[in-house]
Design a protein around this motif. Structure first.
Motif: not given
Length: 535
Positions: A257-263, A419-429
Motif C-alpha cells: 500500500r505504497g510502503y516498502d517493507v524490508w526484511e 527478524i528486524p524490520g524496516f519501513l520506507t516510503k518513496d525511497g526515504k526512511p
C-alpha cells in the motif's frame, strides 16, 4: 486508503514518545538509557544500538547473552544495509551421528543444540565500519551494569524464575553446573528489584571491548570456550570460533500500500512477513476488529509459513527461491487459496521463545533495527565457566530430515527466527520496527504493520492492540483483551480458537518513526519492561 503515518489521532493506553536529537526503544529501561548515553557522547545510531544490545545481555539474560546471534537493518548514508550475525554449526556436527541417537529433532539443551555465536563479532564489525565511537566506549554501560550491578526488572525476574524452576528439574550433567553457579548462586532466581552482579560477564565484556571481539574468537575467551567443550563432550574447536564472520546482505522487500517493507533474506524467516503481506494487499480492509480481517490475516500467515518451513535455509547450501516467493504473481496465486473457511496448512509448530529487539535513531538521519537472541530463554543451558557466556540453542532450528534444504550439516546456518524490520516510503526512511518471540515474530510484524498502515494507528496503539497467533494446524490463540465476539466468529469459520491466560507468548516489540518535520516518535510494548529513551 490514504494514510499519513505522522498524523496520529487515536488514543492509546499510554502515549507515544517524541524526541528530536535521538531515540532508543527496547525491552528494558536500563538498556535504553545505555543507548541514549552513547548518543549524548557523540555516538551515532549504530553506536547506540551496540551499547543497547550489549547492555541487554546483562539486564535481560533470560532472552539473550554473550552466546547469542543477531541481525540488523541499518539506514545510513541514504540507503539500507543489512547484516546477518547468525552463527554456524560446528564443523564436527554430523547428521548421521545425531540420527544414530534416534533423535527426531535437535535436542533442546546441551552442546548438540548450540551453534557458534556471532553476536559480539557483529558488534565489532558494526563499530568499525559504521560507528563514530570505539567499542570500548559503546560497551562501557554494559560493563558497568555487570560489574556494579543493577536492579532486576519485573518481567525479567518472572522469566528467570520460570527458567530456574525448569532447569533444576532437567539439567543435571556436569556441562550444566556452571549455569546454576552463574545465574542462581543463591540457589534461586533473583527477585524483582534485587541487585544482580555478574563479575565474570563484566570481565568478558571488557575483553570483547578492548580487543574488538578478537579475545572471544581467537584469544583468551576462545581458549576457555574450547577447553570447556573438550572437558564436557562439546563440539566447538578453535577453528570454529576463528571462522565466525558476520555477513553483509541486501535486505529484501515488498511494497504494501505504497510502503516498502524490508526484511533480512534467508536464513531468517523475514520472508514470511513479505509473503503474507503480498497475499493480504489484494484484499480491502475497513475495520481491524472485523473477524473477516483476522481470518484473512491468519490464512495468509499460514500459507506463508507453509512455504517458509519448506524453503528457508542457509543459501550457501540450498538456493532459496527468494524472488519467486515474494513476487506479485506468486502472491496472487496464494491469495486464491484464501476462502471463507480456515484451511489446514502443512507446516511446523510455531511457538514463542526468548529474544530482545531494539531500535535507535540519531540527529543525522541514521536509524537501526536490531534483534538479538539465544533462541529459547537462556539458550542451551551451557555456560562457559568464569565468563558469563550462556550459549544459544539455535541448532534447534535445523531439520534432521536428510532431504530437507534446512538439514543439519557442518558449518551451516540454521533456519533463524529473529527478524528486524524496516519501513520506507518513496525511497526515504520511515523507521525501524520489530516484534520478538520466535515464530510469533512474522505474525507480530504483519499485525503491527497493518495496524499502522491499514488502520491508521499510532505506534503505541499499533503495539498495544490485542493479538492473535497461529499455533499449528487450525489452532489459533488469542490474548487477553481480544474481542470475544470476534473469537466466536473465527470459531464458526473453522478456526480452533483458544484463549491464552496471559500475554507472554504474543511478542514484545518496539517502533521508531521519523515525522515529516524531522522529529522522532517511538513506542514500546506493554508486554515487557520496555522503555523509549528520547533526547
Amino acid at each position: 486508503m490514504n494514510f499519513d503515518p505522522y498524523c496520529y489521532q487515536y488514543p492509546s493506553r499510554r502515549n507515544v514518545v517524541y524526541g528530536s536529537k535521538g531515540m532508543v526503544a527496547t525491552s528494558h529501561p536500563l538498556a535504553a538509557q545505555a543507548g541514549l548515553e552513547i548518543l549524548k557522547q557523540g555516538g551515532n545510531a549504530v553506536d547506540a544500538a551496540i551499547a543497547t544490545a550489549a547492555a541487554l545481555t546483562v539486564v535481560e539474560p533470560t532472552s539473550n547473552g554473550l552466546g547469542s546471534d543477531n541481525f540488523a537493518i541499518i539506514w545510513k548514508d541514504g540507503k539500507l544495509h543489512g547484516i546477518n550475525g547468525s552463527g554456524r554449526s560446528p564443523q564436527s556436527f554430523d547428521l548421521e551421528a545425531f540420527r544414530e541417537k534416534h533423535w527426531q529433532t535437535v535436542p533442546d539443551f546441551g552442546w548438540a543444540s548450540a551453534t557458534v555465536p556471532a553476536a559480539s563479532k557483529t558488534w565489532a564489525v558494526l563499530a568499525k565500519s559504521m560507528g563514530n565511537l570505539p567499542l570500548t566506549a559503546s560497551m562501557a554501560p554494559a560493563i558497568s551494569y555487570a560489574q556494579d550491578g543493577h536492579a532486576v526488572a519485573v518481567t525479567t525476574a518472572f522469566n528467570w524464575n520460570k527458567a530456574f524452576e525448569k532447569y533444576r528439574k532437567i539439567l543435571s550433567g556436569k556441562e550444566f553446573a556452571s549455569w546454576f553457579k552463574t545465574f542462581s548462586p543463591a540457589g534461586r532466581a533473583p527477585r524483582p528489584g534485587e541487585r544482580w552482579i555478574c563479575p565474570d560477564q563484566a570481565y568478558t565484556l571488557k575483553m570483547i571491548a578492548q580487543t574488538d571481539a578478537e579475545a572471544f574468537y581467537r584469544g583468551e575467551i576462545a581458549e576457555k570456550i574450547v577447553a570447556f567443550a573438550q572437558q564436557t563432550g562439546g563440539f566447538y574447536t578453535a577453528e570454529d570460533l576463528a571462522a565466525v564472520e558476520p555477513e553483509w546482505v541486501d535486505p529484501i522487500s515488498v511494497n504494501y500500500r505504497g510502503y516498502d517493507v524490508w526484511e533480512i533474506p534467508p536464513n531468517g524467516q523475514g520472508i514470511i512477513v513479505l509473503m503474507a503481506l503480498n497475499i493480504l494487499k489484494g484484499f480491502d480492509f475497513t475495520h481491524r476488529d472485523d473477524p473477516e480481517t483476522y481470518h484473512k490475516q491468519i490464512e495468509a500467515i499460514k500459507l506463508a509459513f507453509a512455504d517458509g518451513f519448506r524453503y528457508v535455509a542457509d543459501q550457501r547450501y540450498s538456493r532459496v527461491p527468494v524472488s519467486e516467493m515474494i513476487s506479485e504473481e506468486y502472491g496472487a496465486s496464494r491469495r486464491e487459496l484464501v476462502t471463507d473457511k480456515a484451511r489446514m496448512p502443512e507446516a511446523g509448530r510455531p511457538e514463542a521463545c526468548g529474544t530482545v529487539y531494539l531500535c535507535t535513531a540519531d540527529d543525522d538521519g541514521n536509524m537501526v533495527s536490531f534483534i538479538q537472541s539465544n533462541y529459547a530463554g537462556f539458550g542451551s543451558g551451557i555456560v562457559i565457566p568464569g565468563t558469563g557466556i550462556a550459549l544459544n540453542n539455535r541448532a534447534r532450528g535445523f531439520s534432521l530430515d536428510p532431504h530437507h534444504p534446512n538439514v543439519l550439516a557442518p558449518g551451516k546456518r540454521p533456519y533463524h527466527t529473529i527478524i528486524p524490520g524496516f519501513l520506507t516510503k518513496d525511497g526515504k526512511p520511515v523507521g525501524p520496527f520489530g516484534v520478538m518471540g520466535a515464530f510469533m515474530q512474522p505474525q507480530g510484524h504483519v499485525q503491527v504493520l497493518m495496524n499502522t498502515i491499514d488502520f491508521s494507528m499510532n505506534p503505541q496503539e499499533a503495539l498495544d492492540a490485542p493479538r492473535w497467533q497461529w499455533i499449528e494446524d487450525l489452532v489459533v490463540e488469542v490474548e487477553p483483551g481480544f474481542p470475544s465476539w470476534a473469537a466466536q466468529k473465527l470459531q464458526r469459520m473453522g478456526h480452533h480458537v483458544r484463549c491464552a491466560l496471559d500475554s507472554n507468548s504474543f511478542g514484545r516489540g518496539q517502533m521508531i518513526l521519523r515525522t515529516e518535520c524531522g522529529t522522532l516518535v517511538g513506542a514500546t510494548e506493554p508486554r515487557t519492561d520496555g522503555c523509549v529513551a528520547a533526547w
